[in-house]
Each structure stands twice: as C-alpha cells, then as structure tokens.
Scaffold this motif. Structure first.
Motif, PDB file in Angstrom:
ATOM      1  N   PHE A   1       0.893  -1.149   0.014  1.00 35.01           N
ATOM      2  CA  PHE A   1      -0.021  -0.026   0.063  1.00 35.01           C
ATOM      3  C   PHE A   1       1.009   1.399  -0.046  1.00 35.01           C
ATOM      4  O   PHE A   1       1.746   1.512   0.644  1.00 35.01           O
ATOM      5  CB  PHE A   1      -1.016   0.120   1.177  1.00 35.01           C
ATOM      6  CG  PHE A   1      -1.700   1.149   1.372  1.00 35.01           C
ATOM      7  CD1 PHE A   1      -2.539   1.429   0.276  1.00 35.01           C
ATOM      8  CD2 PHE A   1      -1.854   1.902   2.627  1.00 35.01           C
ATOM      9  CE1 PHE A   1      -3.523   2.440   0.365  1.00 35.01           C
ATOM     10  CE2 PHE A   1      -2.582   2.931   2.759  1.00 35.01           C
ATOM     11  CZ  PHE A   1      -3.592   3.279   1.658  1.00 35.01           C
ATOM     12  N   ASN A   2       0.571   2.056  -1.049  1.00 38.21           N
ATOM     13  CA  ASN A   2       1.557   3.300  -1.221  1.00 38.21           C
ATOM     14  C   ASN A   2       0.642   4.466  -0.960  1.00 38.21           C
ATOM     15  O   ASN A   2      -0.396   4.707  -1.682  1.00 38.21           O
ATOM     16  CB  ASN A   2       2.313   3.413  -2.481  1.00 38.21           C
ATOM     17  CG  ASN A   2       3.179   2.077  -2.673  1.00 38.21           C
ATOM     18  OD1 ASN A   2       3.765   1.504  -1.661  1.00 38.21           O
ATOM     19  ND2 ASN A   2       3.445   1.877  -4.020  1.00 38.21           N
ATOM     20  N   VAL A   3       1.102   5.763  -0.422  1.00 36.39           N
ATOM     21  CA  VAL A   3       0.437   6.844  -0.330  1.00 36.39           C
ATOM     22  C   VAL A   3       1.185   7.917  -0.817  1.00 36.39           C
ATOM     23  O   VAL A   3       2.368   8.160  -0.214  1.00 36.39           O
ATOM     24  CB  VAL A   3       0.273   7.129   1.142  1.00 36.39           C
ATOM     25  CG1 VAL A   3      -0.630   8.561   1.445  1.00 36.39           C
ATOM     26  CG2 VAL A   3      -0.861   5.923   1.704  1.00 36.39           C
ATOM     27  N   TYR A   4       0.809   8.808  -1.584  1.00 34.75           N
ATOM     28  CA  TYR A   4       1.468   9.744  -2.399  1.00 34.75           C
ATOM     29  C   TYR A   4       1.165  11.104  -1.823  1.00 34.75           C
ATOM     30  O   TYR A   4      -0.085  11.372  -1.405  1.00 34.75           O
ATOM     31  CB  TYR A   4       1.139   9.939  -3.691  1.00 34.75           C
ATOM     32  CG  TYR A   4       1.535   8.861  -4.672  1.00 34.75           C
ATOM     33  CD1 TYR A   4       2.771   9.074  -5.460  1.00 34.75           C
ATOM     34  CD2 TYR A   4       0.959   7.430  -4.723  1.00 34.75           C
ATOM     35  CE1 TYR A   4       3.079   7.874  -6.104  1.00 34.75           C
ATOM     36  CE2 TYR A   4       1.563   6.317  -5.525  1.00 34.75           C
ATOM     37  CZ  TYR A   4       2.544   6.653  -6.246  1.00 34.75           C
ATOM     38  OH  TYR A   4       3.092   5.589  -6.980  1.00 34.75           O
ATOM     39  N   LEU A   5       1.959  11.774  -1.357  1.00 31.38           N
ATOM     40  CA  LEU A   5       1.693  13.151  -0.758  1.00 31.38           C
ATOM     41  C   LEU A   5       1.741  14.412  -1.697  1.00 31.38           C
ATOM     42  O   LEU A   5       2.184  14.098  -2.716  1.00 31.38           O
ATOM     43  CB  LEU A   5       2.856  13.489   0.125  1.00 31.38           C
ATOM     44  CG  LEU A   5       3.089  12.329   1.254  1.00 31.38           C
ATOM     45  CD1 LEU A   5       4.316  12.777   2.262  1.00 31.38           C
ATOM     46  CD2 LEU A   5       1.926  12.111   2.015  1.00 31.38           C
ATOM     47  N   ASN A   6       1.016  15.450  -1.475  1.00 30.50           N
ATOM     48  CA  ASN A   6       1.040  16.590  -2.656  1.00 30.50           C
ATOM     49  C   ASN A   6       2.301  17.486  -2.133  1.00 30.50           C
ATOM     50  O   ASN A   6       2.340  18.581  -2.147  1.00 30.50           O
ATOM     51  CB  ASN A   6      -0.141  17.554  -2.470  1.00 30.50           C
ATOM     52  CG  ASN A   6      -0.309  17.749  -0.880  1.00 30.50           C
ATOM     53  OD1 ASN A   6       0.483  17.841  -0.101  1.00 30.50           O
ATOM     54  ND2 ASN A   6      -1.436  18.566  -0.709  1.00 30.50           N
ATOM     55  N   THR A   7       3.672  16.711  -2.092  1.00 30.05           N
ATOM     56  CA  THR A   7       5.015  17.566  -2.318  1.00 30.05           C
ATOM     57  C   THR A   7       5.749  16.564  -2.947  1.00 30.05           C
ATOM     58  O   THR A   7       5.710  15.274  -3.136  1.00 30.05           O
ATOM     59  CB  THR A   7       5.078  17.563  -0.868  1.00 30.05           C
ATOM     60  OG1 THR A   7       6.442  18.446  -0.623  1.00 30.05           O
ATOM     61  CG2 THR A   7       5.340  16.481   0.135  1.00 30.05           C
ATOM     62  N   ASN A   8       7.005  17.126  -3.325  1.00 33.27           N
ATOM     63  CA  ASN A   8       8.092  16.558  -3.993  1.00 33.27           C
ATOM     64  C   ASN A   8       9.045  16.293  -2.644  1.00 33.27           C
ATOM     65  O   ASN A   8      10.203  15.636  -2.942  1.00 33.27           O
ATOM     66  CB  ASN A   8       8.524  16.904  -5.183  1.00 33.27           C
ATOM     67  CG  ASN A   8       9.075  18.401  -5.040  1.00 33.27           C
ATOM     68  OD1 ASN A   8       9.157  18.874  -3.849  1.00 33.27           O
ATOM     69  ND2 ASN A   8       9.503  18.997  -6.150  1.00 33.27           N
ATOM     70  N   ASP A   9       9.011  16.805  -1.602  1.00 30.42           N
ATOM     71  CA  ASP A   9       9.960  16.596  -0.724  1.00 30.42           C
ATOM     72  C   ASP A   9      10.189  15.198   0.083  1.00 30.42           C
ATOM     73  O   ASP A   9       9.365  14.873   0.781  1.00 30.42           O
ATOM     74  CB  ASP A   9       9.537  17.580   0.390  1.00 30.42           C
ATOM     75  CG  ASP A   9      10.678  17.848   1.374  1.00 30.42           C
ATOM     76  OD1 ASP A   9      11.584  17.127   1.632  1.00 30.42           O
ATOM     77  OD2 ASP A   9      10.628  18.893   2.375  1.00 30.42           O
ATOM     78  N   THR A  10      10.774  14.448  -0.311  1.00 29.90           N
ATOM     79  CA  THR A  10      11.158  13.202   0.098  1.00 29.90           C
ATOM     80  C   THR A  10      11.312  13.140   1.580  1.00 29.90           C
ATOM     81  O   THR A  10      11.043  12.029   2.228  1.00 29.90           O
ATOM     82  CB  THR A  10      12.293  12.407  -0.650  1.00 29.90           C
ATOM     83  OG1 THR A  10      12.155  12.566  -2.118  1.00 29.90           O
ATOM     84  CG2 THR A  10      12.191  10.806  -0.446  1.00 29.90           C
ATOM     85  N   ALA A  11      12.077  13.996   1.971  1.00 28.41           N
ATOM     86  CA  ALA A  11      12.590  13.873   3.549  1.00 28.41           C
ATOM     87  C   ALA A  11      11.069  14.028   4.346  1.00 28.41           C
ATOM     88  O   ALA A  11      11.021  13.293   5.629  1.00 28.41           O
ATOM     89  CB  ALA A  11      13.155  15.339   3.746  1.00 28.41           C
TER      90      ALA A  11
END
Length: 513
Positions: free
Chosen positions: A186-196
C-alpha cells in the motif's frame, strides 16, 4: 476433494524494459494450471510484482522457471531503482489460500530454495515463516546494503552466508524465498516532492521505529511526488484505515496532505470491508450484507458429496495377474511408512518444546519425502523387472544359439528382478532408521505413529527380502547370488538391531510395553 491453492507474488528487479517483463510472464503462464491474477510495474522503483495462483506443484515450478528466466535477462550490475533489492528475482513469497497449510508453504520455499541454489547457482535466503534464523524473518535484515553491499560481504561475513547456493553473487544477485500470510502493498502519495517529509512519516508509522505494529514503511520519490511506500503484514492486527489516518495526521504536521493512494497487487476483500466499516461508521455490519457476497454464496450452492476414490494400485494388486506382486506391495508399504515419518516430522516442527531439534526435523522430513518418492518408483520398477523375466522366458529356443541367448536373457532379467527388491529393502531400512529417531526425539504425542512407521518399514523390508531370495534361487551364477545374499543379510541384521532399539525407546519414552 478440493484442489489446494497457493498464491505466489514474486518481485522482479525490472520494469523499464516491458519486453523482459512480458517474457517472464509468458514463462509463468506456460505452466499448466497457473493463473496470473495481477501484474504491477513501477518505473521509478524499476520493479515488477506478479501475482499468480495454482496448485502447489505447479506454483513451485512456475516460480522456478520465472527465477531462471529473470536470471538470464536481468543484470544486477546495471540495475538502478528506488526500491531496495538484492537480486534479479528479489523476493518470492508463498501464501496459503485454500486447503493448504503454512507448513506446506514453508516446505515449498525450502524445496524451491534448494533447487535454485543447486541448479541456477543463485544464493538463496529463507525469510518470514521459512526463516532458518530469527534475524532472517525480517526481509529488511536480509536486504541490508542491497545488492552492492551483499556482493561485498557474502563471501566474507558469516552472517551473510546463504541458506542455499554459492557464497558469491553473479549478475543475477541473490533471491529471498519464504512463506507468509497475505500482505498488502500500500503506497500513499503526498502533495509534495519533498522526500524528507515522506521519510519522516514513514519513520513515524513503521513498527521498527516505534510506529504501528504490522507496518513496514519507507519514504521515496515516485513520479515527482513523495511517497510513503508500505507493506502491511497483518491487516487484521493493523487495519488499513488506521494506517491511512495516521499518515494524514503526520502529514498535517509538515503542512502537506495526501494526494492519492495505490495498491500494488491484490488486497483481501476483508481488508476493504474493514476500511469501509471504519470510515462509514457502520454498526453491526456483516459481510452477508454485501450483495455480491450473497450472490456468490447462492451460486456456489452446496458442495457435492465426494465419492470414494478408487485405489488403482490395490485394484491392480488384487487382479489375477503376476504384476504388481509382492515386491511392488513391499515398496508401496515402505512408501506408506515414509509418509508416516514425514507426518511425525511435520508434527514436531513449529513446536517450541522441540526447537532444539528443528533443523534435524527438517533434514528428516526431506529424507523421508525423497525415500517416499524412491519407493513409489520401486513399485513400478519391481513390476517392470518381473515382466522382463516373463518376456525372457518367452524367447524362442528352437536352436542351440536361441537357447543360449534365451538363457542369458533369463539370467540377466532374473538378476535385475533380484536387485530391485534389494534396493527396496535398503530404502525401507533408511525409513526404519528415521522412524526410530523420531520415536526417540520427535513429538511425544506422535510416538505411536513413529513406531507404526518403523514397524511398517521393517515389514516391507521383510517382504522385499522374500522377493530377493526367491529370484536368487533361479540364478546359475552362484557368486553373484552370494554377493546379493550377503548384502541382504547385512540389511536384515541392521533392521533386527533397530527393532530391538524401538522396543526399548517405546518403553522408556512412551511407557509402552
């Protein structure tokens, strides 16, 4: 009887070359009775997950052929991707679906691991329920340092010694094989490209960092978005809705939100039901309230009453024909004894009380199954050997040359008909030895089963010996007959000693007199 079903979800270190992925899929599909349920390729991870299902033997063969194909087509020295990996075929889990136990899947993992190590020269590590060491239950421990780190350590660090195969990595890398319960990727994508941020959230939710009990997680960048990539190893213990809500709240701390989520592969219906119940706050919900569930139950109907299975071997044995005869019956009985040995070994495995003999039980189980297969082959070989004798007697004898050729053929066939039951006797002796060892160290609750196995093996040995002796009486070469007789007497002598040991063990350990 229902057909046992096993699910296999191999992960391959390739997604950017679809032709190779398709080739692996074709190899899997080439095995009869195999059905591919799902495929998922991630370009950033450079990884493909294929889910297939079928009967145990077919699934095991399909997994091997897929590993072999990937080893030829994927070069780990050239591989790049965001997901941790140590091999072309990175991990191969078996999951019990219906009419099969976790123990069966563990045995599949061990058989496949041994075959991959021996035939493909690929180092194999066993994990989860099949792990041979506690620290290897966790896949992350095996993957530490990934392919590059393992390549540097495998022949030097004893902790990186594989369970099967060589202690050196080729371009196919290593493969992790195991058995586990159903897992949700299960993967959740965030509305940012900040991997940290994704990495901080992953640390908060994963169990190893103090988060949720059955969650493994890491933060990566996929398709330009920060992603919390997870494996949920027990969706009943940690429901998927609870995981999602914790990620939402952690994301709020960093001023970001959830863009979307995705499944990699399949998910049990029960997990989605639980999520729906949680979010909709459905009280007193029952799965029977799902329309499709009710329809499936109606369409399935009552299971048919199974008729007794015809035992073709016993029918053939009872027929008025010379074969199969006593030699085949002896081999068949020996195979039954070997099956009992395997049963007792399995009843001992997984019990904490017998943890000290765990590895020996695995060895006994493997030997018992090999002996069972060998004895079943002896059933057919004995019939073939005796039929060879009968064919030799039917040869023409009208001339002196024909008579000589006929006599030589009879001698040769009779010698073979003596050797086959002698081999059966040897196999039965090995079964007897294993059974007595189980009576001494195996599960005490199954000591009578171990004793039964030993007794059946001894009886089968005796029956095989009768067949050796009756054939030896027809040999004109006394030296050859004497050699076989000497070998047979040694086998019988060992069997006598083992039988005496069994009586002592049953009295001392089992209280049987």
């Amino acid at each position: 009887m229902p057909t046992p079903l096993v699910e296999c979800i191999p992960n391959f270190s390739e997604a950017r070359r679809p032709e190779i992925v398709e080739e692996i899929i074709q190899v899997i599909q080439s095995i009869p009775q195999i059905h591919i349920l799902d495929r998922h390729s991630d370009l950033d991870h450079n990884r493909t997950v294929i889910t297939f299902i079928g009967p145990p033997a077919a699934v095991e063969e399909a997994a091997f052929q897929a590993i072999a194909c990937a080893a030829q087509r994927i070069n780990m020295d050239e591989h790049e991707g965001a997901h941790p990996r140590i091999g072309a075929t990175d991990v191969v889990p078996f999951v019990p679906i219906s009419d099969i136990t976790m123990q069966d899947c563990v045995e599949m993992a061990r058989r496949l691991g041994k075959r991959v190590g021996e035939e493909l020269s690929i180092p194999v590590y066993l994990y989860e329920e099949a792990a041979t060491r506690p620290e290897r239950q966790n896949l992350e421990n095996i993957r530490r340092g990934q392919y590059e780190g393992l390549k540097a350590e495998i022949g030097i660090n004893p902790e990186r010694q594989p369970d099967y195969g060589p202690s050196i990595l080729g371009t196919a890398g290593a493969t992790v094989i195991g058995a586990r319960q159903p897992l949700i990727a299960f993967n959740v994508y965030l509305n940012t490209n900040d991997t940290a941020i994704a990495q901080k959230i992953a640390k908060a939710v994963r169990h190893s960092s103090g988060g949720l009990r059955y969650v493994k997680a890491m933060g990566v960048l996929v398709e330009g978005r920060a992603q919390v990539s997870m494996n949920l190893t027990n969706y009943r213990g940690t429901p998927i809705a609870r995981v999602m809500e914790m990620i939402r709240r952690e994301a709020e701390r960093y001023g970001v939100g959830v863009h979307h989520s995705e499944l990699v592969g399949l998910i049990p219906q029960e997990a989605l039901n639980d999520a729906a119940v949680w979010y909709l706050q459905l009280d007193q919900f029952s799965p029977d309230q799902i329309l499709e569930q009710r329809l499936m139950e109606l369409m399935r109907g009552q299971p048919p009453t199974s008729a007794p299975l015809e035992n073709s071997f016993l029918d053939a044995l009872a027929a008025a024909t010379p074969t199969p005869g006593g030699g085949s019956a002896a081999a068949h009985t020996g195979a039954v004894a070997a099956a009992l040995v395997a049963m007792v070994a399995r009843l001992t495995l997984g019990k904490k009380k017998y943890e000290a003999v765990k590895e020996r039980m695995w060895a006994i189980l493997e030997q018992a199954e090999n002996l069972r297969a060998a004895l079943l082959r002896n059933v057919e070989e004995d019939s073939q050997a005796f039929e060879g004798v009968m064919q030799a007697f039917k040869l023409p004898k009208d001339t002196a040359d024909q008579e000589q050729q006929r006599q030589q053929a009879i001698e040769k066939a009779t010698l073979e008909a003596s050797r086959v039951p002698l081999i059966t006797a040897r196999h039965c002796l090995e079964v007897q030895k294993l059974a007595i060892e189980l009576a001494e160290t195996g599960n005490l609750n199954a000591i009578s089963d171990a004793a039964s196995a030993a007794t059946l093996a001894r009886s089968a040995l005796t029956c095989a010996a009768y067949n050796v002796r009756i054939n030896l009486t027809n040999l004109s070469d006394n030296s050859e007959a004497q050699t076989l007789t000497t070998q047979l007497k040694e086998i019988e002598s060992q069997s006598d000693q083992l039988d005496s040991s069994l009586k002592q063990i049953l009295g001392e350990r089992g209280g049987l007199k």
